[in-house]
Design an enzyme around this catalytic site. Sequence first.
Site, PDB file in Angstrom:
ATOM      1  N   CYS A  11      10.227 -89.569  55.583  1.00 45.08           N
ATOM      2  CA  CYS A  11       9.762 -90.245  54.368  1.00 45.08           C
ATOM      3  C   CYS A  11       8.354 -89.763  53.998  1.00 45.08           C
ATOM      4  O   CYS A  11       7.423 -89.860  54.797  1.00 45.08           O
ATOM      5  CB  CYS A  11       9.756 -91.760  54.601  1.00 45.08           C
ATOM      6  N   GLY A  12       8.209 -89.268  52.781  1.00 39.91           N
ATOM      7  CA  GLY A  12       6.922 -88.768  52.319  1.00 39.91           C
ATOM      8  C   GLY A  12       5.838 -89.839  52.309  1.00 39.91           C
ATOM      9  O   GLY A  12       4.704 -89.588  52.713  1.00 39.91           O
TER      10      GLY A  12
END
Length: 114
Positions: A11-12
């Site tokens: 997840c960024g």
Amino acid sequence: MKATIWHNPKCGTSRKTLAILENLSKVDVTVVEYLKDPPSKAKLAQLYKDAGITPNEGLRIRGTDAEERDLPAASADAVLEAMVADPILIERPLVETEKGVRLCRPQDKVLEIL
């Protein structure tokens, strides 16, 4: 200061939040990859309470089957049970320090508890 992040490395936003924590020399960071080591139901309930949100507000919708399972309208207890059984349903990242807990979306929310 100690901080624990419930992290998903794919997840960024989670990676950006972790970078903020790691770049601050005053923060000792514990990283929990919650998909591999999910929190207990009691721990999740405590995190959401301390963050001032409901389990339903901490429910990840995007990329999950939460809506198909009617979880957004389910009881808090049912949502917590679903999260423990299928941790992909936990919105990320959650960060806990002695100053509180935040669901760090956007990642800058972490600054509120540092």
